[in-house]
Design a protein around this motif. Sequence first.
Motif, mmCIF file in Angstrom:
data_model
loop_
_atom_site.group_PDB
_atom_site.id
_atom_site.type_symbol
_atom_site.label_atom_id
_atom_site.label_comp_id
_atom_site.label_asym_id
_atom_site.label_seq_id
_atom_site.Cartn_x
_atom_site.Cartn_y
_atom_site.Cartn_z
ATOM 1 N N CYS A 180 0.827 -1.210 0.000
ATOM 2 C CA CYS A 180 0.000 0.000 0.000
ATOM 3 C C CYS A 180 0.865 1.266 0.000
ATOM 4 O O CYS A 180 0.541 2.246 -0.679
ATOM 5 C CB CYS A 180 -0.937 -0.008 1.203
ATOM 6 S SG CYS A 180 -2.248 -1.261 1.098
ATOM 7 N N ILE A 181 1.962 1.230 0.750
ATOM 8 C CA ILE A 181 2.867 2.380 0.777
ATOM 9 C C ILE A 181 3.502 2.592 -0.598
ATOM 10 O O ILE A 181 3.571 3.718 -1.105
ATOM 11 C CB ILE A 181 3.948 2.198 1.860
ATOM 12 C CG1 ILE A 181 3.325 2.277 3.256
ATOM 13 C CG2 ILE A 181 5.053 3.252 1.709
ATOM 14 C CD1 ILE A 181 4.292 1.946 4.378
ATOM 15 N N LEU A 182 3.947 1.508 -1.205
ATOM 16 C CA LEU A 182 4.537 1.600 -2.542
ATOM 17 C C LEU A 182 3.503 2.081 -3.550
ATOM 18 O O LEU A 182 3.826 2.846 -4.471
ATOM 19 C CB LEU A 182 5.100 0.237 -2.961
ATOM 20 C CG LEU A 182 6.347 -0.238 -2.214
ATOM 21 C CD1 LEU A 182 6.727 -1.649 -2.652
ATOM 22 C CD2 LEU A 182 7.517 0.724 -2.443
ATOM 23 N N GLY A 183 2.257 1.647 -3.380
ATOM 24 C CA GLY A 183 1.191 2.109 -4.258
ATOM 25 C C GLY A 183 0.973 3.603 -4.137
ATOM 26 O O GLY A 183 0.742 4.303 -5.138
ATOM 27 N N ALA A 184 1.045 4.119 -2.910
ATOM 28 C CA ALA A 184 0.894 5.555 -2.696
ATOM 29 C C ALA A 184 2.037 6.325 -3.359
ATOM 30 O O ALA A 184 1.813 7.373 -3.988
ATOM 31 C CB ALA A 184 0.853 5.852 -1.200
ATOM 32 N N PHE A 185 3.242 5.804 -3.234
ATOM 33 C CA PHE A 185 4.386 6.448 -3.890
ATOM 34 C C PHE A 185 4.250 6.389 -5.415
ATOM 35 O O PHE A 185 4.688 7.299 -6.119
ATOM 36 C CB PHE A 185 5.699 5.801 -3.441
ATOM 37 C CG PHE A 185 6.218 6.339 -2.137
ATOM 38 C CD1 PHE A 185 6.689 7.638 -2.052
ATOM 39 C CD2 PHE A 185 6.236 5.553 -0.990
ATOM 40 C CE1 PHE A 185 7.174 8.152 -0.849
ATOM 41 C CE2 PHE A 185 6.709 6.047 0.220
ATOM 42 C CZ PHE A 185 7.182 7.357 0.281
ATOM 43 N N TRP A 186 3.648 5.319 -5.902
ATOM 44 C CA TRP A 186 3.418 5.213 -7.348
ATOM 45 C C TRP A 186 2.503 6.337 -7.821
ATOM 46 O O TRP A 186 2.776 7.001 -8.830
ATOM 47 C CB TRP A 186 2.809 3.849 -7.680
ATOM 48 C CG TRP A 186 2.410 3.743 -9.123
ATOM 49 C CD1 TRP A 186 3.227 3.441 -10.173
ATOM 50 C CD2 TRP A 186 1.111 3.964 -9.670
ATOM 51 N NE1 TRP A 186 2.511 3.466 -11.352
ATOM 52 C CE2 TRP A 186 1.219 3.789 -11.069
ATOM 53 C CE3 TRP A 186 -0.127 4.300 -9.122
ATOM 54 C CZ2 TRP A 186 0.115 3.921 -11.920
ATOM 55 C CZ3 TRP A 186 -1.226 4.442 -9.963
ATOM 56 C CH2 TRP A 186 -1.095 4.252 -11.346
ATOM 57 N N VAL A 187 1.408 6.545 -7.103
ATOM 58 C CA VAL A 187 0.479 7.625 -7.465
ATOM 59 C C VAL A 187 1.186 8.971 -7.439
ATOM 60 O O VAL A 187 1.050 9.785 -8.366
ATOM 61 C CB VAL A 187 -0.738 7.639 -6.515
ATOM 62 C CG1 VAL A 187 -1.608 8.871 -6.786
ATOM 63 C CG2 VAL A 187 -1.572 6.376 -6.688
ATOM 64 N N ILE A 188 1.975 9.206 -6.389
ATOM 65 C CA ILE A 188 2.704 10.471 -6.264
ATOM 66 C C ILE A 188 3.669 10.663 -7.429
ATOM 67 O O ILE A 188 3.774 11.760 -7.991
ATOM 68 C CB ILE A 188 3.452 10.523 -4.918
ATOM 69 C CG1 ILE A 188 2.458 10.574 -3.753
ATOM 70 C CG2 ILE A 188 4.396 11.728 -4.863
ATOM 71 C CD1 ILE A 188 3.096 10.408 -2.384
ATOM 72 N N SER A 189 4.357 9.588 -7.810
ATOM 73 C CA SER A 189 5.325 9.670 -8.910
ATOM 74 C C SER A 189 4.639 10.018 -10.230
ATOM 75 O O SER A 189 5.106 10.882 -10.979
ATOM 76 C CB SER A 189 6.078 8.340 -9.058
ATOM 77 O OG SER A 189 6.828 8.052 -7.911
ATOM 78 N N VAL A 190 3.535 9.348 -10.516
ATOM 79 C CA VAL A 190 2.837 9.589 -11.785
ATOM 80 C C VAL A 190 2.219 10.989 -11.798
ATOM 81 O O VAL A 190 2.302 11.704 -12.806
ATOM 82 C CB VAL A 190 1.764 8.509 -12.023
ATOM 83 C CG1 VAL A 190 1.003 8.801 -13.318
ATOM 84 C CG2 VAL A 190 2.401 7.128 -12.103
ATOM 85 N N VAL A 191 1.604 11.384 -10.690
ATOM 86 C CA VAL A 191 1.039 12.737 -10.610
ATOM 87 C C VAL A 191 2.140 13.775 -10.783
ATOM 88 O O VAL A 191 1.968 14.770 -11.497
ATOM 89 C CB VAL A 191 0.302 12.938 -9.265
ATOM 90 C CG1 VAL A 191 -0.060 14.410 -9.071
ATOM 91 C CG2 VAL A 191 -0.954 12.088 -9.226
ATOM 92 N N GLY A 192 3.280 13.551 -10.127
ATOM 93 C CA GLY A 192 4.402 14.474 -10.251
ATOM 94 C C GLY A 192 4.889 14.583 -11.678
ATOM 95 O O GLY A 192 5.207 15.677 -12.165
ATOM 96 N N ALA A 193 4.941 13.456 -12.378
ATOM 97 C CA ALA A 193 5.378 13.463 -13.779
ATOM 98 C C ALA A 193 4.406 14.246 -14.653
ATOM 99 O O ALA A 193 4.819 15.029 -15.523
ATOM 100 C CB ALA A 193 5.510 12.028 -14.293
ATOM 101 N N ILE A 194 3.125 14.069 -14.415
ATOM 102 C CA ILE A 194 2.107 14.737 -15.227
ATOM 103 C C ILE A 194 2.097 16.245 -14.981
ATOM 104 O O ILE A 194 1.929 17.042 -15.908
ATOM 105 C CB ILE A 194 0.719 14.135 -14.942
ATOM 106 C CG1 ILE A 194 0.675 12.682 -15.426
ATOM 107 C CG2 ILE A 194 -0.389 14.947 -15.610
ATOM 108 C CD1 ILE A 194 -0.557 11.929 -14.998
ATOM 109 N N LEU A 195 2.317 16.644 -13.741
ATOM 110 C CA LEU A 195 2.256 18.063 -13.391
ATOM 111 C C LEU A 195 3.570 18.802 -13.648
ATOM 112 O O LEU A 195 3.582 20.028 -13.761
ATOM 113 C CB LEU A 195 1.888 18.220 -11.913
ATOM 114 C CG LEU A 195 0.466 17.804 -11.510
ATOM 115 C CD1 LEU A 195 0.284 17.944 -10.004
ATOM 116 C CD2 LEU A 195 -0.584 18.639 -12.242
ATOM 117 N N SER A 196 4.664 18.069 -13.742
ATOM 118 C CA SER A 196 5.974 18.701 -13.859
ATOM 119 C C SER A 196 6.143 19.437 -15.192
ATOM 120 O O SER A 196 5.732 18.947 -16.250
ATOM 121 C CB SER A 196 7.071 17.654 -13.710
ATOM 122 O OG SER A 196 8.350 18.241 -13.871
#
Length: 229
Positions: A180-196
């Motif tokens: 679940c923690i890794l899943g949360a980091f996955w969401v953060i990574s993808v959101v960060g990539a899209i917004l960057s």
Amino acid sequence: MPHSTSPFPWLVHLLTSSGALLGFFTLLALEERNFHFAALLSLGALSVDSLDGTAARWVDIRKRLPDFNGRRLDDIVDYLNYAIVPAYFMLAAESLAHPAWACLPILSSAFGFCHLEAKTRDDFFRGFPSYWNILAIYLWWYEVEPWLSTLIVVTLSVSVFCPLKFIYPSKLKRLRKTTCILGAFWVISVVGAILSTDVRLASNLMILSLAYPLYYFSLSVWLGGWFRK
């Protein structure tokens, strides 16, 4: 039968229902070819689905609202966000070799969702769990060649019917917290990539995010006993 006077059970159902609204607005964003916003909305719907089941178990929602079928509501919202919306996403992004191939995720998931053992007794998904929304985002982001995207879609559509066990992250008996923690980091990574706005940073974040799907499949092979008799 007991009925709840607390608003919390209904708030959980409202949380689940909000996923349908996110799916609807994702379709509107795709109609405007605003793929970045559509991807963010799709991730939002995915996050809602990751939280509502845990919330429902936390408030013991079946006992507190016995006359309301929360599982049916969840299935309706999930079918929208995990099949209909991503199929249109792939179509709008021109990820497929022909528009007709978008029918495969819709049809395979329709049968998959209605299978009585879509979720096994030991809390696994039976067959590919229709994570078409995740696939659609990666196909769009990396501008994968349509012939290759179509091959992936065909393969995963067939695997919906295969009796392979895929992990159900929120119900894992082993490595649940880690997953679940890794899943949360996955969401953060993808959101960060899209917004960057930094192309290099966005690229690195998206590459980093690929580690989680690899982890998910590897853990499914191991815990699901794919190669055990």
